[in-house]
Design an enzyme around this catalytic site. Structure first.
Site, short mmCIF file in Angstrom:
data_model
loop_
_atom_site.label_atom_id
_atom_site.label_comp_id
_atom_site.label_asym_id
_atom_site.label_seq_id
_atom_site.Cartn_x
_atom_site.Cartn_y
_atom_site.Cartn_z
N LYS A 158 0.96 -1.07 -0.06
CA LYS A 158 0.05 -0.06 -0.09
C LYS A 158 0.73 1.10 -0.13
O LYS A 158 0.47 1.96 -0.75
CB LYS A 158 -0.78 -0.09 1.36
CG LYS A 158 -1.68 1.35 1.27
CD LYS A 158 -2.82 1.07 2.44
CE LYS A 158 -3.57 2.61 2.46
NZ LYS A 158 -4.61 2.63 3.60
N GLU B 278 10.45 -4.54 4.62
CA GLU B 278 10.62 -6.01 4.39
C GLU B 278 10.40 -5.82 2.76
O GLU B 278 11.06 -6.62 2.21
CB GLU B 278 9.51 -6.82 4.91
CG GLU B 278 9.67 -7.08 6.60
CD GLU B 278 8.92 -6.11 7.42
OE1 GLU B 278 8.78 -4.75 6.98
OE2 GLU B 278 8.62 -6.36 8.61
N GLY C 9 -4.91 -1.78 4.68
CA GLY C 9 -4.04 -3.00 4.04
C GLY C 9 -4.83 -4.26 4.49
O GLY C 9 -4.83 -5.30 3.41
N ARG C 10 -5.26 -4.56 5.58
CA ARG C 10 -5.79 -5.74 5.95
C ARG C 10 -7.21 -5.87 5.51
O ARG C 10 -7.83 -7.03 5.57
CB ARG C 10 -6.09 -5.90 7.61
CG ARG C 10 -6.76 -4.91 8.40
CD ARG C 10 -6.01 -4.85 9.75
NE ARG C 10 -6.71 -3.72 10.50
CZ ARG C 10 -6.30 -2.51 10.72
NH1 ARG C 10 -4.94 -2.41 10.16
NH2 ARG C 10 -6.73 -1.44 11.63
N GLU D 213 -5.18 -6.58 14.46
CA GLU D 213 -4.61 -5.24 14.10
C GLU D 213 -5.88 -4.28 14.16
O GLU D 213 -5.74 -3.16 14.12
CB GLU D 213 -3.97 -5.21 12.50
CG GLU D 213 -2.84 -4.07 12.38
CD GLU D 213 -2.25 -4.20 11.14
OE1 GLU D 213 -2.82 -4.33 9.88
OE2 GLU D 213 -1.12 -4.64 11.45
N HIS E 226 -5.88 -33.09 16.91
CA HIS E 226 -4.78 -34.16 17.36
C HIS E 226 -3.58 -33.30 17.57
O HIS E 226 -2.51 -33.81 18.14
CB HIS E 226 -4.26 -35.06 16.13
CG HIS E 226 -5.46 -35.93 15.51
ND1 HIS E 226 -5.52 -37.17 16.19
CD2 HIS E 226 -6.29 -35.79 14.74
CE1 HIS E 226 -6.74 -37.63 15.71
NE2 HIS E 226 -7.19 -36.84 14.64
N LYS F 54 8.84 -0.48 14.37
CA LYS F 54 9.52 0.03 13.06
C LYS F 54 10.84 0.92 13.29
O LYS F 54 11.68 1.00 12.73
CB LYS F 54 8.50 0.48 12.17
CG LYS F 54 7.66 -0.55 11.76
CD LYS F 54 6.52 -0.16 10.46
CE LYS F 54 5.51 -0.92 10.07
NZ LYS F 54 4.47 -0.37 9.39
O1 F6P Z 1 2.89 -2.68 9.84
C1 F6P Z 1 1.43 -2.97 9.66
C2 F6P Z 1 1.28 -2.65 8.29
O2 F6P Z 1 1.28 -1.35 7.92
C3 F6P Z 1 -0.14 -3.64 8.00
O3 F6P Z 1 -0.93 -2.73 8.27
C4 F6P Z 1 -0.08 -3.62 6.43
O4 F6P Z 1 -1.04 -4.42 5.99
C5 F6P Z 1 1.44 -3.99 6.31
O5 F6P Z 1 2.09 -3.43 7.21
C6 F6P Z 1 1.93 -3.84 5.12
O6 F6P Z 1 1.84 -2.61 4.57
P1 F6P Z 1 2.32 -2.05 3.14
O7 F6P Z 1 1.26 -2.91 2.19
O8 F6P Z 1 2.16 -0.72 3.00
O9 F6P Z 1 3.62 -2.65 2.67
#
Ligand code: F6P
Length: 543
Positions: free
Chosen positions: A206, A212, A267-268, A353, A384, A504
């Protein structure tokens, strides 16, 4: 609005809980032969049996009263009409617009957004079709056979979950991989057997700033250029999905392969936006449209069904009932479908979240519990491993059992075994087995206390016909709106996530301190300092 705990509906529920909290489901079913009918409802192609909950008609009446007193319906209408209900970010919350039918009109700041949604969906459909039928080829004119989605959180969990859930509808001649973790093994393992000339990376983010994702995207670019032997390959082998088109362009993704979405999609809540590009390539645009139709059917159900028959409302209120009145800390999500293996992880982000919040909409600390911990595993696997605790442990863990009437696998007989287990587990959890019953069956005295299962463990059973794209969409919207209902009752902002920021920032500070060569001036607490020193020295030894 009155503070939650001093509201009349809350007080009434508290008193009611004191009266019925200890009643056993055995007695409740014995006393009311119509209970299963009374406490079930249907909507958006899903059937919800909530009769195995520790409730009676009065509980439902009081919970619906609580929803009314907390203005859940008004808040829902505000969401559907594009009000900025994400108050801390001053944003509209319009994931429902992502699945609104072509021609519908939903406005943000006076401008319709549905036409924009369909423009992007059309562009995605065209791109997906060209990849699926081989018209879109890589730099060396080879057909694209591998799609690697690089993204994390909402840009990963939804696409990965949907890909697995809908594999039966997917193109089996293609490989789909999902890279999320900044741990380099995630990327290396996902790509080690792939031919770069046949691989498309979709960078899903987003913000297009997430550490990452940007790190893995950079690794992907280097991997591709090295394997294909040309910088020029990047434009054919990368696509991007983001709200940050400037960031995407800077990274060097061809604008023709770039798909946008909007800040009013959390995002979610984004797996049905362009973030679902990998899903669309896997299952095709028609199936993707069917999934959106399923989401929309549940949106409409949530918006229009009467409260007493409104699935997301009931599900959300039952979560409040256990969370706040029984003190249950967690909810178990048990899909009886191997294809839904990643569904609990997806719901974890959606629920935790969204509703893991410590202050209300005015910024005041809450004096009640908010979002529960969500966890789970597909049945029968979980039976199990951890079901022992569910049956005989000392904690109350309400569970959702999710199953389907028709099998997807050709091994249809096994589907009956699967579903028999789901029904049996809900039955055993609710009714258990008493010492008297065990003794009548000849249980040895010395074993009987150990074999007793008390029962009175609540479950919801969600039953649908088939795990197909439409049903999946409906199921996802059911939980989205259940989470919404809970957040509205608790008067929290279910659409921000400030809690993830601090970690972060601190990681950003620590990254240069781990680099060898420069001796850092560590100014953390003594524990963090010592861990960094130890890591540096061990890492140096290893290298
Ligand atoms: O760190 C949490 C978050 O902001 C989530 O809300 C989001 O889904 C995820 O990181 C990834 O964010 P992006 O889509 O901006 O890379």
């Amino acid at each position: 609005m009155t503070a939650l705990k001093s509201s009349p509906a809350w007080k009434a529920l508290k008193a009611h809980h004191a009266q019925i909290g200890n009643l056993h489901l055995r007695a409740m079913f014995n006393d009311d032969p119509g209970r299963a009918d009374r406490f079930s409802a249907e909507g958006g192609g899903l059937f919800l049996d909530y009769s195995k909950n520790r409730i009676n008609a009065e509980t439902v009446r009081l919970l619906l009263g609580l929803a009314e007193e907390r203005g859940v319906a008004n808040r829902r209408d505000d969401m559907f009409s594009g009000e900025k209900i994400n108050v801390t970010e001053r944003r509209a919350v319009l994931h429902i617009a992502l699945r609104a039918p072509r021609g519908a009109r939903i406005e943000v700041d006076g401008a319709d957004v549905v036409a924009d949604v369909h423009k992007v969906l059309d562009a995605m459909a065209e791109f997906a079709a060209r990849i699926r039928d081989g018209r879109y080829v890589g730099h060396t004119c080879k057909r694209i056979r591998n799609v690697v989605n690089i993204g994390i959180g909402g840009s990963f969990l939804g696409p990965q979950m949907a890909y697995r859930a809908l594999r039966a509808f997917g193109d089996r001649s293609m490989n789909f991989r999902f890279v999320a973790n900044v741990d380099g093994t995630d990327f290396s393992e996902a790509t080690q057997d792939l031919d770069a000339a046949e691989t498309l990376f979709i960078i899903s983010s987003k913000t297009f700033t997430t550490l990452e994702t940007m790190t893995n995207a950079t690794a992907a670019r280097a991997w591709l250029v090295e394997k294909v032997g040309s910088d020029a390959a990047v434009s054919r082998h990368f696509a991007a999905v983001s709200t940050n088109i400037e960031g995407v362009t800077k990274f060097g993704v061809d604008p023709a392969n770039t798909f946008g979405f909007w800040d009013w999609v959390g995002g979610r809540y984004s797996m049905d936006s362009a973030i679902g590009l990998s899903t669309m390539i896997a299952i095709g645009a028609e199936n993707f449209a069917a999934m959106l139709a399923g989401f929309h059917a549940m949106d409409e159900h949530f918006r229009t069904a009467p409260p007493a028959r409104n699935l997301p409302l009931l599900l959300g209120l039952l979560t409040v009932w256990y969370n706040n009145f029984f003190g249950a800390q967690t909810i178990g999500i048990m899909p009886y479908a191997a294809a839904l293996a990643r569904f609990p992880a997806y719901l974890q982000q959606l629920q935790m979240e969204s509703n893991g919040k410590h202050v209300d909409l005015e910024g005041h600390p809450v004096d009640y519990q908010t979002g529960p911990i969500v966890w789970g595993e597909p049945g029968t696997d979980g039976q199990h491993s951890f079901y022992q605790l569910l049956h005989q442990g000392t904690k109350l863990v309400p569970c959702d059992m999710i199953g389907f009437c028709k099998p997807l696998s050709p091994l249809a007989g096994q589907h009956d075994l699967l579903m028999a287990n789901m029904f049996a587990q809900a039955e055993a959890l609710a009714f258990g087995k008493t010492a008297a019953e065990l003794m009548a069956e000849g249980s040895p005295d010395f074993q009987t206390p150990f074999r007793v299962t008390e029962g009175n463990r609540p479950t919801n059973t969600i039953l649908a016909d088939t795990l197909d794209p439409t049903t999946l969409g409906s199921l996802l919207a059911l939980y989205e709106h259940s989470v919404f209902t809970q957040g509205a009752v608790w008067s929290i902002d279910s659409f921000d996530q400030w809690g993830v920021e601090l970690g972060k920032v601190l990681a950003g500070r620590i990254i240069p301190e781990l680099r060898l060569g420069v001796e850092p001036d560590l100014k953390h607490d003594s524990s963090t300092n010592a861990l960094i020193v130890r890591f540096r020295s061990r890492r140096k030894d290893a290298s």
